[in-house]
Scaffold this active site. Structure first.
Site, PDB file in Angstrom:
ATOM      1  N   TYR A   1       4.517  -4.424   3.985  1.00 39.58           N
ATOM      2  CA  TYR A   1       4.012  -5.801   4.293  1.00 39.58           C
ATOM      3  C   TYR A   1       3.055  -6.128   3.066  1.00 39.58           C
ATOM      4  O   TYR A   1       2.442  -5.513   2.524  1.00 39.58           O
ATOM      5  CB  TYR A   1       3.089  -5.692   5.641  1.00 39.58           C
TER       6      TYR A   1
ATOM      7  N   ASP B   1       1.105  -2.770  -4.377  1.00 42.21           N
ATOM      8  CA  ASP B   1       0.409  -3.819  -3.627  1.00 42.21           C
ATOM      9  C   ASP B   1      -0.565  -2.716  -3.139  1.00 42.21           C
ATOM     10  O   ASP B   1      -0.529  -2.032  -2.057  1.00 42.21           O
ATOM     11  CB  ASP B   1       1.259  -4.074  -2.562  1.00 42.21           C
TER      12      ASP B   1
ATOM     13  N   LYS C   1      -8.744  -7.829   0.211  1.00 41.64           N
ATOM     14  CA  LYS C   1      -9.696  -7.148   1.112  1.00 41.64           C
ATOM     15  C   LYS C   1     -10.884  -7.022   0.748  1.00 41.64           C
ATOM     16  O   LYS C   1     -11.965  -7.826   0.655  1.00 41.64           O
ATOM     17  CB  LYS C   1      -8.794  -6.135   2.106  1.00 41.64           C
TER      18      LYS C   1
HETATM   19  C1  LIG Z   1      -0.606  -4.388   1.820  1.00 45.18           C
HETATM   20  C2  LIG Z   1      -0.755  -5.948   2.116  1.00 45.18           C
HETATM   21  N1  LIG Z   1      -0.329  -6.941   1.113  1.00 45.18           N
HETATM   22  C3  LIG Z   1      -0.797  -7.968   1.365  1.00 45.18           C
HETATM   23  C4  LIG Z   1      -1.394  -8.627   2.527  1.00 45.18           C
HETATM   24  C5  LIG Z   1      -1.919  -9.856   2.696  1.00 45.18           C
HETATM   25  O1  LIG Z   1      -3.131  -9.981   2.480  1.00 45.18           O
HETATM   26  P1  LIG Z   1      -4.050 -11.340   3.058  1.00 45.18           P
HETATM   27  O2  LIG Z   1      -4.148 -11.206   4.611  1.00 45.18           O
HETATM   28  O3  LIG Z   1      -5.479 -11.463   2.356  1.00 45.18           O
HETATM   29  O4  LIG Z   1      -3.158 -12.674   2.774  1.00 45.18           O
HETATM   30  C6  LIG Z   1      -2.003  -7.475   3.272  1.00 45.18           C
HETATM   31  C7  LIG Z   1      -2.668  -7.922   4.496  1.00 45.18           C
HETATM   32  O5  LIG Z   1      -2.808  -7.089   5.378  1.00 45.18           O
HETATM   33  C8  LIG Z   1      -1.552  -6.072   2.952  1.00 45.18           C
HETATM   34  O6  LIG Z   1      -1.980  -5.048   3.932  1.00 45.18           O
END
Ligand SMILES: Cc1ncc(COP(=O)(O)O)c(C=O)c1O
Length: 449
Positions: free
Chosen positions: A153, A253, A281
């Site tokens: 994700y 990521d 985060k």
């Molecule tokens: C691995 C990863 N990338 C991107 C995101 C997206 O981040 P945001 O919710 O701050 O847009 C998340 C959110 O949980 C994530 O876990």
């Protein structure tokens, strides 16, 4: 899940239900995001402090959701509250719209912790960070197909909203997964411009990427799938080498793993560097933030000083001092002697106890994770990728989650467990006791069926 448990939930939480029903009239599904829902309705929280949450009916919970892992110091840490106060005291505002003196400081701290990040841009969320990373990667490589991993994700933007949690029966062969849209409203273009890779299967990834070498410009991945399933170190190293050889931009990521697996993220844990890294985060200390950093020549593509056009990136609140100062305050504490290691040790100890207690109650249960995050899975098999993760018994886990909620433990049903610096002593003892009782009741419920 058993009807009886749902009824118990509903009778314990009438105020959450009332607020949910009111929210549904003006907010689709009563929630601000797909992942914020669970059945029959999510709890509404009205107060939090340290490691604790209070729901609208006054029940107290130890919080293992921690705002989806963002709160590494727990709720309302005095240093974060003071940092936010000082922003108004010192600057008289929460946002200048243009630069403030502090964003450079946070960029420098990130660079120290993530040496692969030579330059970075702040965004307002993890989603925006991976969106910019993909755009930079396409611009740098000159190829517009993106390879992503099944079950990973990266936030909800079109290019990565494929094969996030597909039904394995509809997702093609394990070694050559097909792109499965994770949303209505996704133009065909994105499935046509996305290649899906199987995590931890180097030979399959190599075959796919070599076959698609003229089209794929970017490979984006969570170096720990779903934030907790470790990459095999050899797999990761070989993938790093392969993408470099094929001229593909490798994006880690680390929105979940950053400052949680290690302070320097999964890349510190593995000693493998990406071309680009997305963060978020914890970086904002509980306020909205994201960042993309990496190799200077790629980041410089976004510089307005560049002649001959640039990668577009902008945002009203990018680098706003409130998020930046909360992030600086948080990282300062996390970098203090023994602080981060303390969270790692607490997590390790809790994981051991959960496994002991679950196994003592007769369950094949394991915790999977690295650093200050883990998941609890009822499975006998190894968990190495999306498909092996999907084979775990979700129904049993869901029941456990509702039993834990009754005993004051909250992670959001079926979600990971994240710890913070304030998950210590009495909080952990309370958690272990709740797990012991919940496993026992789960065993009794199953025996009575
Ligand atoms: C691995 C990863 N990338 C991107 C995101 C997206 O981040 P945001 O919710 O701050 O847009 C998340 C959110 O949980 C994530 O876990």
């Amino acid at each position: 899940m058993q009807r009886r448990l749902i009824e118990r939930y509903e009778s314990r939480t009438p105020e959450s239900k009332r607020l949910f029903d009111a929210a549904r009239k003006v907010i689709p599904g009563g929630v601000e995001g797909s992942m914020k829902h669970y059945s029959p309705y999510p709890l509404t929280f009205s107060r939090a402090s340290g490691a604790l949450l209070q729901d609208a009916d006054g029940h107290e919970y130890v919080d293992y959701l921690l705002s989806f892992g963002a709160l590494m110091l727990g709720h309302g840490h005095p240093a974060v509250v003071e940092a936010a106060r000082r922003v108004f005291a010192d600057y008289g505002t929460s946002a200048f719209g243009l630069a403030s003196p502090v964003e450079v400081q946070l960029a420098e701290v990130v660079h120290e912790l993530y040496p692969s990040v030579e330059e970075l841009r702040f965004t307002n969320s993890g989603l925006e960070a991976t969106l910019l990373a993909v755009r930079l990667g396409i611009a740098a490589s000159g190829r517009d197909v993106v390879a992503k991993f099944e079950g990973h994700y990266h936030g909800g933007h079109e290019q990565v909203l494929l094969s996030v949690s597909p039904d394995p029966r509809r997702a093609g062969p394990a070694a050559r997964p097909s792109p499965v849209p994770a949303s209505l409203g996704l133009p065909e273009y994105f499935a046509e411009h996305t290649v899906v890779l199987p995590f931890n299967d180097y030979d399959a990834c190599e075959a796919i990427l070599i076959a698609e070498r003229d089209r794929v410009g970017v490979v984006v991945m969570e170096p720990m799938e779903a934030g907790y399933v470790p990459a095999d170190p050899v797999f990761l190293r070989r993938l790093r080498d392969l993408t470099a050889r094929l001229g593909m931009v490798l994006v880690f990521d680390e929105v979940k793993t950053g400052f949680r697996v290690r302070l320097g993220g999964a890349q510190e844990y593995y000693g493998v560097q990406a071309d680009l890294t997305a963060l978020g985060k914890i970086l904002g200390g509980g306020l909205p933030i994201g960042a993309v950093g990496g190799r200077r020549e790629i980041l410089e593509l976004a510089s307005p000083l560049r002649t001959g056009g640039a990668v577009f990136h902008s945002g009203t609140f990018n680098g706003n001092p409130l998020s930046v100062c909360a992030g600086l305050a948080t990282l300062k504490i996390l970098r203090g002697p023994g602080v981060f290691d303390g969270v790692l040790q607490a997590t390790e100890r809790l994981r051991e106890r959960i496994e002991e207690l679950g196994q003592a109650a007769g369950f094949a249960v394991r915790t999977v994770g690295v650093g200050a995050v883990f998941d609890v899975l009822f499975t006998e098999g190894d968990v190495t990728d999306y498909r092996s993760r999907s084979a775990a018994d979700k129904e049993r886990r869901l029941t456990l989650d509702f039993l834990l909620m009754e005993r004051g433990i909250f992670s959001k049903p079926l979600n990971r467990f994240s710890l913070s610096t304030v998950h210590t002593g009495e909080i952990l003892a309370r958690t272990e006791e709740a797990f012991a009782q919940s496993f026992t009741e789960l065993r009794e419920m199953e025996a009575a069926r």
